[in-house]
Design an enzyme around this catalytic site. Structure first.
Site, PDB file in Angstrom:
ATOM      1  CG  MET A   7       3.871  -7.994   0.409  1.00 63.86           C
ATOM      2  SD  MET A   7       4.630  -6.454   0.922  1.00 63.86           S
ATOM      3  CE  MET A   7       6.349  -6.965   0.931  1.00 63.86           C
TER       4      MET A   7
ATOM      5  CG  HIS B 118      -1.936  -0.992   1.323  1.00 63.81           C
ATOM      6  ND1 HIS B 118      -1.898  -2.030   2.212  1.00 63.81           N
ATOM      7  CD2 HIS B 118      -3.079  -1.142   0.614  1.00 63.81           C
ATOM      8  CE1 HIS B 118      -2.970  -2.788   2.055  1.00 63.81           C
ATOM      9  NE2 HIS B 118      -3.704  -2.276   1.084  1.00 63.81           N
TER      10      HIS B 118
ATOM     11  N   GLY C  79      -3.377  -1.664  -7.264  1.00 61.71           N
ATOM     12  CA  GLY C  79      -2.360  -2.700  -7.408  1.00 61.71           C
ATOM     13  C   GLY C  79      -2.750  -3.732  -8.448  1.00 61.71           C
ATOM     14  CB  ILE C  80      -0.751  -5.379 -11.128  1.00 64.12           C
ATOM     15  CG1 ILE C  80      -0.625  -4.134 -12.004  1.00 64.12           C
ATOM     16  CG2 ILE C  80      -0.821  -6.621 -12.011  1.00 64.12           C
ATOM     17  CD1 ILE C  80       0.592  -4.122 -12.911  1.00 64.12           C
TER      18      ILE C  80
ATOM     19  CD  GLN D 130     -10.060  -3.666  -6.367  1.00 63.86           C
ATOM     20  OE1 GLN D 130     -10.885  -4.104  -5.583  1.00 63.86           O
ATOM     21  NE2 GLN D 130      -8.944  -3.092  -5.970  1.00 63.86           N
TER      22      GLN D 130
HETATM   23  O1  PAF Z   1      -8.701  -3.087  -3.123  1.00 67.08           O
HETATM   24  C1  PAF Z   1      -9.301  -2.663  -2.112  1.00 67.08           C
HETATM   25  O2  PAF Z   1      -8.723  -2.521  -1.035  1.00 67.08           O
HETATM   26  C2  PAF Z   1     -10.794  -2.357  -2.214  1.00 67.08           C
HETATM   27  O3  PAF Z   1     -11.435  -3.239  -3.067  1.00 67.08           O
HETATM   28  C3  PAF Z   1     -11.080  -0.905  -2.614  1.00 67.08           C
HETATM   29  C4  PAF Z   1     -10.576  -0.598  -4.021  1.00 67.08           C
HETATM   30  C5  PAF Z   1     -10.431   0.040  -1.619  1.00 67.08           C
HETATM   31  C6  PAF Z   1     -12.587  -0.648  -2.613  1.00 67.08           C
HETATM   32  O4  PAF Z   1     -13.131  -0.847  -1.351  1.00 67.08           O
END
Ligand code: PAF
Length: 288
Positions: free
Chosen positions: A186, A37, A149-150, A155
């Site tokens: 991670m 992150h 992130g990939i 998503q």
């Molecule tokens: O990847 C995540 O942590 C979640 O899916 C996100 C994009 C913050 C949406 O809640």
């Protein structure tokens, strides 16, 4: 770093940033932050003048039998970590701030076809929850760019499609997968892997690497690659959710002549569901 719990105060602060002609970068998260992150924040900071991070554990994207209540809430530690990187604004709203009319009556954003395969097949409604909350967060923050992130490849692909379909003026930036020394991607859910399982969970990444190599070397029997990988993961003691060779853009099963391919896998440990992926781009075949 300024911390905001309410939409109106965050908006007022961001209006000033915008008036000053500064670019706003955005990193949406659900907290329990780790190095991957923080890397997203660094990438946002390298592209923009001001970085906003949100922490919100979005119940709308969890199924009824999923780990929403178990999901680690570590706001104090997360805030400390964000102070070590270039995060300017942290937005951590209560659920009533994000869903003032409750979740049952919430207007939804639906991205068809790409969301009922892979993770979407085993987590019905998950991506609808993601696209809905990301749309809301984009409307609140109105970022110039947003970093994802990939590791969560599906998503990322769904959000790219949503942004394109709905003409959202946000540039989506993809951040490489951040891995432990032995290759494990991670994830906030890695904390649920037991010590006994930990040395064996690398089987997912190893199987992806092998599949990628096989395709690069010319193998086009994708069903065989998938079958063998599933058997290897099961042999290591884990239940496979899916292991699949897909077209990187559409997420449909890869065709033999597709050049942009992503191999995606998901498996269950005793306490977590782990996902990972590897992409490859095949050279064009010269016409004979
Ligand atoms: O990847 C995540 O942590 C979640 O899916 C996100 C994009 C913050 C949406 O809640």
């Amino acid at each position: 770093m300024q911390v905001f719990h309410h939409i109106d105060t965050l908006r007022a602060a961001l209006a000033e940033v915008r008036r000053a002609g500064k670019r706003i970068g955005f990193v949406p998260t659900m907290g329990n932050l780790h190095d991957a992150h923080l890397e997203l924040v660094r990438i946002a900071a390298s592209e923009c003048d001001v970085v906003v991070v949100s922490i919100f554990v979005n119940r709308l994207q969890f199924g009824l039998n999923e780990d929403w209540d178990k999901y680690p809430r570590t706001l104090e530690a997360d805030t400390g970590k964000l102070r070590t990187v270039e995060c300017d604004f942290l937005f951590c709203p209560e659920e009533s701030e994000v869903y003032p009319n409750g979740m049952d009556n919430q207007t939804r954003v639906v991205c068809p076809t790409m969301t009922d395969v892979l993770c979407g097949a085993s987590r019905p409604g998950h991506f609808e929850g993601v696209t809905t909350v990301v749309t809301k967060l984009f409307n609140i923050v109105q970022p110039d760019s947003a970093v994802f992130g990939i590791k969560d490849f599906q998503q990322l692909a769904v959000i790219r499609r949503m942004v394109e379909d709905l003409c959202m003026p946000v540039q989506i930036v993809a951040a490489p997968v951040h891995r432990e020394g032995d290759g494990l991607a991670m994830s906030s859910r890695n904390g649920f892997i037991t010590d006994e399982e930990r040395p064996r969970v690398t089987v997912l990444y190893e199987s992806l690497q092998l599949a990628k190599r096989q395709i690069e070397e010319g193998e086009r029997d994708f069903a065989r690659i998938e079958r063998e990988a599933k058997a290897r993961i099961e042999q290591a003691g884990f239940r496979v959710d899916y292991f699949s060779v897909r077209n990187s853009r559409t997420l449909q099963c890869a065709a033999h002549d597709d050049r942009e391919i992503t191999v995606l896998g998901a498996m269950f440990t005793s306490g977590a569901r782990l996902i990972d992926n590897l992409s490859l781009e095949l050279p064009a075949v010269a016409a004979s």
